[in-house]
Design a protein around this motif. Structure first.
Motif, PDB file in Angstrom:
ATOM      1  N   VAL A  93       1.016  -1.125  -0.114  1.00 44.60           N
ATOM      2  CA  VAL A  93       0.148  -0.494  -0.001  1.00 44.60           C
ATOM      3  C   VAL A  93       0.779   0.916   0.377  1.00 44.60           C
ATOM      4  N   ILE A  94       1.691   0.967   0.766  1.00 40.83           N
ATOM      5  CA  ILE A  94       2.851   2.772   1.148  1.00 40.83           C
ATOM      6  C   ILE A  94       3.635   2.222  -0.141  1.00 40.83           C
ATOM      7  N   MET A  95       3.964   1.732  -1.301  1.00 42.04           N
ATOM      8  CA  MET A  95       4.331   1.358  -1.920  1.00 42.04           C
ATOM      9  C   MET A  95       4.063   2.184  -3.254  1.00 42.04           C
ATOM     10  N   SER A  96       3.086   2.326  -3.070  1.00 43.23           N
ATOM     11  CA  SER A  96       1.056   2.539  -4.022  1.00 43.23           C
ATOM     12  C   SER A  96       1.203   3.729  -3.654  1.00 43.23           C
ATOM     13  N   GLY A  97       2.230   4.730  -3.126  1.00 45.73           N
ATOM     14  CA  GLY A  97       1.425   6.031  -2.598  1.00 45.73           C
ATOM     15  C   GLY A  97       0.839   6.091  -1.669  1.00 45.73           C
ATOM     16  N   GLY A  98       0.335   4.723  -1.287  1.00 44.67           N
ATOM     17  CA  GLY A  98      -0.749   5.305  -0.184  1.00 44.67           C
ATOM     18  C   GLY A  98      -0.938   5.208   0.633  1.00 44.67           C
ATOM     19  N   ILE A  99      -1.941   4.537   2.201  1.00 42.28           N
ATOM     20  CA  ILE A  99      -1.591   4.486   3.206  1.00 42.28           C
ATOM     21  C   ILE A  99      -3.273   3.391   3.586  1.00 42.28           C
ATOM     22  N   ASP A 100      -3.103   2.967   4.808  1.00 41.37           N
ATOM     23  CA  ASP A 100      -4.226   2.466   5.380  1.00 41.37           C
ATOM     24  C   ASP A 100      -4.746   1.975   6.236  1.00 41.37           C
ATOM     25  N   LEU A 101      -5.053   3.020   6.948  1.00 36.11           N
ATOM     26  CA  LEU A 101      -5.424   3.723   8.225  1.00 36.11           C
ATOM     27  C   LEU A 101      -6.400   2.033   9.085  1.00 36.11           C
ATOM     28  N   SER A 102      -7.148   1.024   8.204  1.00 35.59           N
ATOM     29  CA  SER A 102      -8.209   0.582   8.990  1.00 35.59           C
ATOM     30  C   SER A 102      -7.816  -0.892   9.257  1.00 35.59           C
ATOM     31  N   VAL A 103      -5.986  -1.137   9.418  1.00 35.07           N
ATOM     32  CA  VAL A 103      -5.484  -2.422   9.069  1.00 35.07           C
ATOM     33  C   VAL A 103      -5.514  -2.954  10.358  1.00 35.07           C
ATOM     34  N   GLY A 104      -5.701  -2.561  11.880  1.00 36.03           N
ATOM     35  CA  GLY A 104      -5.891  -2.250  13.618  1.00 36.03           C
ATOM     36  C   GLY A 104      -7.534  -2.707  13.814  1.00 36.03           C
ATOM     37  N   SER A 105      -7.922  -1.770  13.330  1.00 36.15           N
ATOM     38  CA  SER A 105      -9.182  -2.398  12.926  1.00 36.15           C
ATOM     39  C   SER A 105     -10.094  -4.448  12.353  1.00 36.15           C
ATOM     40  N   VAL A 106      -9.372  -4.001  11.565  1.00 34.11           N
ATOM     41  CA  VAL A 106      -9.336  -4.981  10.156  1.00 34.11           C
ATOM     42  C   VAL A 106      -8.990  -6.325  11.186  1.00 34.11           C
ATOM     43  N   PHE A 107      -7.550  -6.167  11.617  1.00 38.24           N
ATOM     44  CA  PHE A 107      -7.178  -7.287  11.960  1.00 38.24           C
ATOM     45  C   PHE A 107      -8.044  -7.692  13.435  1.00 38.24           C
ATOM     46  N   ALA A 108      -8.840  -6.922  14.656  1.00 38.05           N
ATOM     47  CA  ALA A 108      -9.108  -7.151  15.606  1.00 38.05           C
ATOM     48  C   ALA A 108     -10.164  -7.914  14.322  1.00 38.05           C
ATOM     49  N   LEU A 109     -11.246  -7.473  14.092  1.00 40.62           N
ATOM     50  CA  LEU A 109     -12.335  -7.593  13.064  1.00 40.62           C
ATOM     51  C   LEU A 109     -12.351  -9.000  12.587  1.00 40.62           C
ATOM     52  N   GLY A 110     -10.984  -9.998  12.472  1.00 40.42           N
ATOM     53  CA  GLY A 110     -10.473 -11.062  11.409  1.00 40.42           C
ATOM     54  C   GLY A 110     -10.741 -11.390  12.916  1.00 40.42           C
ATOM     55  N   GLY A 111      -9.843 -11.511  13.386  1.00 45.61           N
ATOM     56  CA  GLY A 111      -9.758 -12.328  15.570  1.00 45.61           C
ATOM     57  C   GLY A 111     -10.950 -12.573  15.532  1.00 45.61           C
ATOM     58  N   VAL A 112     -12.052 -11.855  15.756  1.00 46.12           N
ATOM     59  CA  VAL A 112     -12.859 -12.029  15.858  1.00 46.12           C
ATOM     60  C   VAL A 112     -13.848 -12.871  15.311  1.00 46.12           C
ATOM     61  N   LEU A 113     -13.726 -12.455  14.116  1.00 42.01           N
ATOM     62  CA  LEU A 113     -15.240 -13.333  13.549  1.00 42.01           C
ATOM     63  C   LEU A 113     -14.627 -14.976  12.820  1.00 42.01           C
ATOM     64  N   ALA A 114     -12.958 -14.937  13.048  1.00 38.03           N
ATOM     65  CA  ALA A 114     -12.202 -16.381  13.298  1.00 38.03           C
ATOM     66  C   ALA A 114     -12.153 -17.449  14.332  1.00 38.03           C
ATOM     67  N   ALA A 115     -12.937 -17.024  15.704  1.00 40.82           N
ATOM     68  CA  ALA A 115     -12.987 -17.498  16.996  1.00 40.82           C
ATOM     69  C   ALA A 115     -14.555 -17.461  16.544  1.00 40.82           C
TER      70      ALA A 115
END
Lengths: 525, 330
Positions: free
Chosen positions: B72-94
């Motif tokens: 993402v950063i190499m493409s000139g962008g930024i992704d601020l959502s990863v922390g929340s998505v990380f937590a969401l992924g964990g909850v959905l997995a459980a």
């Protein structure tokens, strides 16, 4: 090295037309950029596309390459009518463009730049780096360019980068290559290589469109020429049948026999010129732009800077103003040197610049007339960050009256004013700083006739009051009648200075073309 | 054609420039090696095999997320959502683990990938700034997580005996699976960056978007893929974490995006885009983890020193990067 005429290959009559436009019209928000242009490019021909600023060259190129779509008219490529929606489509069809500013990715290697998006693959679908580097090296070799293709592009000189762009165009088997001012940042030796490559491509049947502001190059390289002016086609024909003066006359819209007219501007007669110069410029040198430019301006004098697009007029005033990095040379105001490369110091020394692009570099459209004018004097009229509002009001009032700015009141937004009045607001802003030297870059461009006359009269008046004025204008009349002397620039150097008897349109035309009496053939080597 | 050759115009000071470039790319590695060596001598317990594998295991969750962020950063962008998505992924997995191992894998990857896809769509087609779009994504994912977990009150447990637990708790040759996964993922990431046209295009888009467009590269599609992968990888990181802790912890991932961005930048990827390496990001993640571990070794130190030190190092690294970039250009 080759001389201008003897390399011109036989005129490409009989060969098929590869790219043409018919009656192409394009306007942007009411401004007509192209009006019914018919343009024909034959296979294997190198075609010069010429015109001054705003003539419509860039718009035509953008129509040809799918950046813009024409409002009316059609584009035919390889015998079929085409409609490109994006640059990518034109490129895939076989039309490549090489821009003045190299449009490649500096942090990727040369080879990757050449093959970006079309990399050779291995059996597993991965990029075959070895094959890519080998083919890139072959391509570079066939262009006569000796570069390490694994090197990052950004680490090469601009000339070499330009060659890489050409190599990329070749690698996609383009049938048309459009070169938009490819030589403007190249050294003479690099230009020679580029031309060699261009001729090589033409020999293979590729049609090339060549845009350059260095007139000599046109005769050296091109077979045919199309001249645009104000969005219209004014001349098309073989390059060799046109001489310099006639070409320039076409570009500027003047008949050679007709240049001794006059009286179309609002400028008065000459001003006093008996005092010591207030602005003295010597040996001004800006990398790849200006070389050894020198001139002086006396108080009350209007000195015109003449020259075709790309001759270094704007660069000269910007360098004087400290806005362009200067390699050598001195600028002094009233005998005191102005520190180079410092706008702040230039301003404090009494130099003001009204820049060419008032939208991008000057006006703040959503601020009021008053606030726009006051911007430049805020530091002077503030104590501890607090602004002396009443003193500013008084000052603004004076200038609105003195420059006859037509606004509903000092609090009207500048956006709502006409172009001419916007220009006056900008002039007022600089006049507030009480300059000794006023540099005006195209002060009447893009404003209507009436306002133009007013601005011209105002320039006269300012000089009358003792200001030293430097005037840049693409309009010959404005320059000849508005200036007391004209310093003619060509390729970044002073070509000639016109004054007195020689201050005529005819002499200016000859000087602009670089073909007047006493002017030797310009040699690039 | 005559042999007119334009000699390669290398900019002067080539040797120094090369050194500067090396330092920019490998600077974090030098710091990491130094930190590990010093810590091994100073703290007896640091250099033990147990502690080192622990560091690697702890770093692996962050590393997976950092891989997506790198592109993402190499493409000139930024992704601020990863922390929340990380937590969401964990909850959905459980949550999914209640319904079997496949659900535990597929549900989080699909949902998180979809979040990334939508962000990518808005950024690539709508032309909106990534900062705002992914900030919205951050809020969205966190909100979704709170919705499905009764405001965070419900913590889903991975059932005992579920094969899903094995994913992060098991290992091979005495090394946990997450470490193997990270090694494989980064090797694949390196291959994608250096040996696919997608990789070149990411760098081209980040380096000079206009140029990429004029060259006819698929700019929009590249961004779409990049943000989707970032969402998938963030979700996968969360999934690994759920497997490791056997539960879907709802409070994870707050501020994680910033830690991930730090790691990527520490690793030599330019925050402005256009240049970087995936290996660098791995080094960046490890460096942050080593700092955290060392602070823990000094029992008396408040653990907040970790953030202070990480921040300081980050500031130094970006300043040096900027300086090296000017040296290189000269």
């Amino acid at each position: 090295m080759v001389t201008p005429t003897d390399t011109a290959r036989p005129p490409s009559t009989g060969t098929a037309t590869v790219l043409e436009t018919e009656g192409v019209t394009k306007s942007f928000g009411g401004v007509q950029a192209l009006r019914g242009v018919d343009f024909h490019l034959a296979e294997g021909e190198i075609h010069a596309l010429v015109g001054e600023n705003g003539a419509g060259k860039s718009t035509l190129i953008k129509v040809l390459t799918g950046v813009h779509r024409p409002d009316e008219g059609s584009v035919r490529f390889a015998g079929r009518e085409v409609e490109f929606h994006r640059p990518a489509e034109a490129q895939r069809a076989g039309i490549s463009t090489i821009y003045q500013e190299v449009n490649l990715v500096p942090l990727l290697s040369v080879a990757r730049n050449i093959f970006l998006g079309r990399e050779p693959r291995t059996r597993f679908g991965l990029v075959d780096t070895a094959a890519m580097n080998r083919r890139a090296a072959e391509l570079a070799g066939s262009l006569g360019v000796d570069i390490d293709v694994t090197e990052d592009l950004g680490r090469l000189g601009l000339g070499a980068q330009q060659m890489v762009a050409l190599a990329r165009a070749m690698s996609v088997d383009s049938r048309v290559v459009i070169m938009d001012e490819p030589t403007s940042s190249l050294e003479a030796r690099e230009v020679a290589t580029l031309f060699e490559v261009a001729r090589n491509l033409a020999g293979r049947g590729v049609g090339l469109v060549f845009v350059s502001h260095r007139l000599d190059e046109l005769w050296e390289l091109c077979d045919r020429v199309t001249v645009l002016r104000d969005g219209q086609l004014v001349h098309a024909g073989p390059m060799a049948e046109l001489d310099r003066v006639n070409l320039v006359a076409h570009m500027l819209g003047r008949e050679v026999a007709d240049v001794v007219r006059g009286g179309t501007t609002e400028f008065g007669d000459t001003h006093r010129r008996d005092r010591e110069p207030v602005l003295a410029v010597t040996g001004l040198d800006v990398r790849k732009r200006l070389h050894d430019v020198a001139f002086t301006v006396r108080p009350g004098e209007v000195v015109g800077l003449g020259g075709l697009l790309g001759s270094g007029r704007s660069e000269t005033v910007k360098a004087v103003y400290g806005a362009l990095p200067v390699r050598a040379g001195t600028v002094s105001v009233d005998g005191r040197p102005v520190r180079a490369n410092s706008v702040r110091h230039a301003l404090r020394s009494g130099v003001a610049l009204l820049s060419e692009d008032r939208k991008a570099e000057g006006i703040v459209p959503d601020l009021s007339v008053r606030d726009n004018i006051a911007l430049a004097v805020l530091p002077r009229f503030s104590r501890a960050g607090l602004v002396a509002e009443r003193r500013i009001d008084a000052l603004v009032d004076t200038f609105v009256r003195r420059l006859r700015i037509k606004a509903a009141g000092p609090h009207q937004k500048v956006r709502e004013l006409s172009g001419g009045n916007q220009q006056k607001v900008l002039m007022a802003r600089w006049l507030c700083t009480e300059p000794r030297v006023f540099l005006l870059d195209e002060p009447t461009r893009g404003i209507d006739v009436g306002a133009k006359a007013e601005v011209q009269a105002l320039i006269d008046e300012l000089a009358e009051q003792g200001l030293a004025v430097v005037l840049i204008s693409s309009e010959m009349d404005e320059l000849v009648e508005g200036a007391d002397r004209i310093v003619v620039l060509r390729d970044g150097t002073v070509e000639r200075e016109l004054s007195g008897e020689l201050l005529t349109s005819a002499a200016l035309l000859a000087a602009l073309a670089g073909a007047g009496a006493g002017s030797e053939e310009h040699d690039d080597e | 054609m005559t042999a007119t050759t334009a000699a390669p115009e290398h900019l002067p000071g080539s040797g120094r420039a090369r050194l500067a470039r090396l330092a920019q790319r490998q600077g974090a590695l030098v710091i990491l090696v130094a930190a590990v060596l010093v810590s091994t001598f100073v703290f007896d317990s640091f250099g033990t095999a147990g502690n080192l594998t622990n560091i690697a295991l702890q770093a692996s969750f962050l590393a997976v997320v950092a891989l997506g962020m790198t592109f993402v950063i190499m493409s000139g962008g930024i992704d601020l959502s990863v922390g929340s998505v990380f937590a969401l992924g964990g909850v959905l997995a459980a949550w999914g683990a209640q319904h079997g191992t496949w659900a535990a894998l597929l549900v989080p990857l699909t949902v998180c990938g979809a979040i990334g896809l939508v962000q990518g769509l808005v950024i690539a087609r709508g032309g909106l700034p990534p900062f705002i779009v992914t900030l919205a994504g951050l809020l969205f994912a966190r909100g979704l997580l709170l919705l499905i977990s009764d405001e965070g009150a419900t913590t889903y447990k991975v059932p005992a005996g579920s094969a899903f637990r094995e994913l992060a708790q098991g290992g091979f040759l005495g090394i946990g699976y997450p470490i193997w996964i990270v090694l494989a993922a980064f090797a694949a990431g390196g291959l994608v960056l250096h040996r696919t046209s997608y990789g070149s295009t990411v760098l081209a888009v980040g380096g000079q978007e206009d140029a990429a467009d004029l060259m006819g590269l698929p700019v929009a599609r590249t961004k779409l893929v990049t943000y989707t992968m970032s969402g998938v990888l963030a979700g996968f990181g969360g999934l690994l974490m759920a497997s490791y802790t056997s539960s879907g912890v709802t409070v994870l991932g707050v501020g994680m995006e910033l830690e991930v961005i730090s790691a990527v930048v520490l690793g030599g990827t330019l925050l402005t885009g256009g240049a970087g390496t995936v290996l660098g990001s791995l080094v960046g993640v490890l460096l942050l983890q080593v700092i955290r571990n060392v602070i823990n070794q000094v029992g008396s130190l408040n653990s907040n020193w970790q953030a202070v030190i990480s921040g300081t190092i980050l500031l130094i690294v970006v300043t040096v990067q900027r300086w090296l970039a000017t040296v290189e250009r000269r």
